[in-house]
Design a protein around this motif. Structure first.
Motif, PDB file in Angstrom:
ATOM      1  N   LEU A   1       0.505  -1.303   0.086  1.00 48.25           N
ATOM      2  CA  LEU A   1       0.138   0.327  -0.425  1.00 48.25           C
ATOM      3  C   LEU A   1       0.978   1.290   0.183  1.00 48.25           C
ATOM      4  O   LEU A   1       0.510   1.999  -0.347  1.00 48.25           O
ATOM      5  N   VAL A   2       1.478   1.322   0.618  1.00 48.77           N
ATOM      6  CA  VAL A   2       3.091   2.541   1.043  1.00 48.77           C
ATOM      7  C   VAL A   2       4.169   1.813   0.942  1.00 48.77           C
ATOM      8  O   VAL A   2       5.250   0.971   1.674  1.00 48.77           O
ATOM      9  N   SER A   3       5.096   2.436  -0.001  1.00 52.48           N
ATOM     10  CA  SER A   3       6.254   1.950  -0.214  1.00 52.48           C
ATOM     11  C   SER A   3       7.355   2.757  -0.686  1.00 52.48           C
ATOM     12  O   SER A   3       6.895   3.491  -0.933  1.00 52.48           O
ATOM     13  N   VAL A   4       8.482   2.211  -0.421  1.00 54.19           N
ATOM     14  CA  VAL A   4       9.706   2.774   0.162  1.00 54.19           C
ATOM     15  C   VAL A   4      10.956   2.470  -0.007  1.00 54.19           C
ATOM     16  O   VAL A   4      11.796   1.000   0.288  1.00 54.19           O
ATOM     17  N   HIS A   5      12.286   2.897  -1.058  1.00 53.81           N
ATOM     18  CA  HIS A   5      13.377   2.438  -0.811  1.00 53.81           C
ATOM     19  C   HIS A   5      14.289   3.232  -0.222  1.00 53.81           C
ATOM     20  O   HIS A   5      14.122   4.021  -0.977  1.00 53.81           O
ATOM     21  N   TRP A   6      14.402   2.475   0.623  1.00 53.70           N
ATOM     22  CA  TRP A   6      15.073   2.970   2.150  1.00 53.70           C
ATOM     23  C   TRP A   6      16.976   3.481   1.630  1.00 53.70           C
ATOM     24  O   TRP A   6      17.005   5.199   0.917  1.00 53.70           O
ATOM     25  N   ALA A   7      17.677   2.868   0.480  1.00 54.34           N
ATOM     26  CA  ALA A   7      18.542   3.401   0.376  1.00 54.34           C
ATOM     27  C   ALA A   7      19.061   3.056  -1.087  1.00 54.34           C
ATOM     28  O   ALA A   7      18.450   1.460  -0.731  1.00 54.34           O
ATOM     29  N   SER A   8      20.941   3.003  -1.063  1.00 53.67           N
ATOM     30  CA  SER A   8      20.917   1.881  -2.150  1.00 53.67           C
ATOM     31  C   SER A   8      21.647   1.071  -1.206  1.00 53.67           C
ATOM     32  O   SER A   8      22.891   2.085  -1.120  1.00 53.67           O
ATOM     33  N   GLY A   9      21.440   0.493  -1.431  1.00 55.43           N
ATOM     34  CA  GLY A   9      22.772  -0.945  -1.013  1.00 55.43           C
ATOM     35  C   GLY A   9      23.451  -0.553   1.053  1.00 55.43           C
ATOM     36  O   GLY A   9      22.440   0.189   1.441  1.00 55.43           O
ATOM     37  N   VAL A  10      24.227  -1.641   1.584  1.00 52.79           N
ATOM     38  CA  VAL A  10      24.295  -1.834   2.535  1.00 52.79           C
ATOM     39  C   VAL A  10      25.287  -0.006   3.024  1.00 52.79           C
ATOM     40  O   VAL A  10      24.743   0.015   4.204  1.00 52.79           O
ATOM     41  N   SER A  11      26.260   0.619   2.255  1.00 54.54           N
ATOM     42  CA  SER A  11      27.152   1.639   2.394  1.00 54.54           C
ATOM     43  C   SER A  11      25.320   2.857   2.742  1.00 54.54           C
ATOM     44  O   SER A  11      25.381   3.256   3.512  1.00 54.54           O
ATOM     45  N   GLY A  12      24.193   2.811   2.065  1.00 55.54           N
ATOM     46  CA  GLY A  12      23.214   3.453   1.784  1.00 55.54           C
ATOM     47  C   GLY A  12      22.896   3.730   2.777  1.00 55.54           C
ATOM     48  O   GLY A  12      22.239   4.907   3.409  1.00 55.54           O
TER      49      GLY A  12
END
Length: 399
Positions: free
Chosen positions: A266-277
């Motif tokens: 319903l609500v989606s998010v891509h936190w950050a790219s990769g472990v370091s991100g």
């Protein structure tokens, strides 16, 4: 000395194992009480068409803002208005906002902030500024605070409002679904989701007596406007780095009605790219969670080490192997339970100790960096530690 060690180690191993087993059992029994808004029983429309204003603060979010705003413009709830706040962006964020506002003048308002007043974080100032604008001009029944990198399914706000009205919630949190694009991201995010069950018991969020079980999520904080005003709004939280958690805690302490639900996709998010991100993104938050107290942060690192890393060593010792096996069985089961909502593979449980090590490292790094620099740099703005530690002055309002 040798015999004492032989007594202490098994005792520690069993304490850790029993704690994890208790957490797994209680989660298995009570997590089912947390509603899933994607189930047919919750496919409802809010009665009386309540008005809702969505506040979207953004600083240098040109890569995400158009998709976020478009997903909100596509919502099924008709009585909806959006306020997008361009907070001192140096990229094309403001231009992209204005272009969409020109296409949807009745649904989208854009506010441009060019200066940050003293004593404010950029994000809390942007949200407080937009909320004041909404309350004075639109008088909405509800306010939703979200982030510029969030994507909403077309029925998300309809379902969320319907549940909020049905449960008479003053504050409603819809848990977002993390978009995982690499093994490293899945490893860290699944770990944080499982460990979140130690911080907050979701099934106790609705209990006004369970003050420690307060929840707030930056992706989806939906408040009754009167409740927002009652707690002093973001004016009372203007120097809070983890403003979403602080908001949830303030709601709970005010004995207002707090509710939580899941809703995969319903609500989606891509936190950050990769472990370091992800770890770099947590840099500003981790020490803030411990109220910038080195002793509390270090004690937490000891807890993480004992409960998440040391059990690996327990596997190698005959006298501690059985409780260690039970520990990891309980952890794997919690990963399975968590995956039903998060859709992140439960197989990341095999990387649990590695994830724990990275989080301990990040807590220490966040603490050392903040103390060394004397503050936190967030979105290009430096905030002194002396200001971050101050108690807020609830009477002060944004300019």
């Amino acid at each position: 000395m040798h015999s004492a060690v032989h007594l202490i180690l098994p005792l520690l191993a069993w304490i850790v194992a029993l704690a994890w087993l208790w957490k797994a059992i209680t989660a298995a029994v009570f997590l089912r009480r947390v509603p899933d808004l994607t189930s047919p029983a919750h496919n409802l429309t809010p009665p009386n068409n309540p008005s809702l204003t969505v506040v979207i603060p953004a600083r240098n979010e040109s890569a995400n803002i158009t998709a976020c705003l478009q997903s909100l413009l596509n919502q099924q709830h008709p009585n909806l208005h959006l306020i997008a706040v361009n907070d001192r962006s140096t990229d094309s964020t403001g231009t992209l906002m204005d272009a969409l506002a020109a296409q949807h003048p009745d649904k989208l308002t854009v506010l441009h902030i060019t200066e940050l007043p003293t004593g404010w974080l950029g994000k809390t100032h942007a949200m407080a500024f937009a909320a004041r604008h909404a309350i004075s001009l639109q008088h909405p029944d509800y306010l939703l605070f979200t982030d510029a990198d969030i994507l909403f399914r077309p029925d998300a706000l309809r379902l969320a409002l319907a549940h909020t009205v049905a449960t008479q919630a003053d504050h409603f949190v819809l848990l977002p679904t993390a978009l995982v694009r690499s093994t490293g991201e899945g490893m860290v995010l699944s770990y944080l989701q499982v460990m979140g069950l130690w911080a907050v018991r979701p099934w106790r969020v609705a209990d006004p007596k369970a003050l420690r079980d307060a929840v707030g999520v930056g992706a989806f904080n939906l408040l009754r406007t009167s409740a927002y005003q009652q707690i002093g709004g973001y004016e009372a939280l203007r120097m809070e780095i983890v403003e979403d958690l602080a908001l949830g805690s303030r709601i709970k302490r005010a004995r207002l009605r707090q509710r939580i639900a899941t809703g995969p996709d319903l609500v989606s998010v891509h936190w950050a790219s990769g472990v370091s991100g992800i770890l770099n993104g947590l840099m500003k938050n981790l020490f803030a969670i411990f109220r910038y107290n080195p002793i509390v942060a270090l004690l937490s690192c000891v807890w993480f080490t004992l409960f998440c890393i040391v059990p690996v060593a327990f596997l190698s010792l005959p006298q501690t192997r059985t409780p260690a096996i039970l520990t990891f069985a309980a952890i794997a089961f919690l990963y399975f339970l968590s995956s039903r909502q998060s859709k992140v593979s439960p197989w990341y449980a095999v990387l649990f100790p590695i994830s724990a090590t990275l989080i301990v490292y990040s807590i220490v790094r966040s603490m050392i960096t903040t103390l060394k620099n004397g503050g936190v740099t967030w979105r290009g703005t430096f905030y002194p530690l002396s200001d971050l530690r101050k108690k807020p002055n609830p009477t002060r309002s944004p300019s």
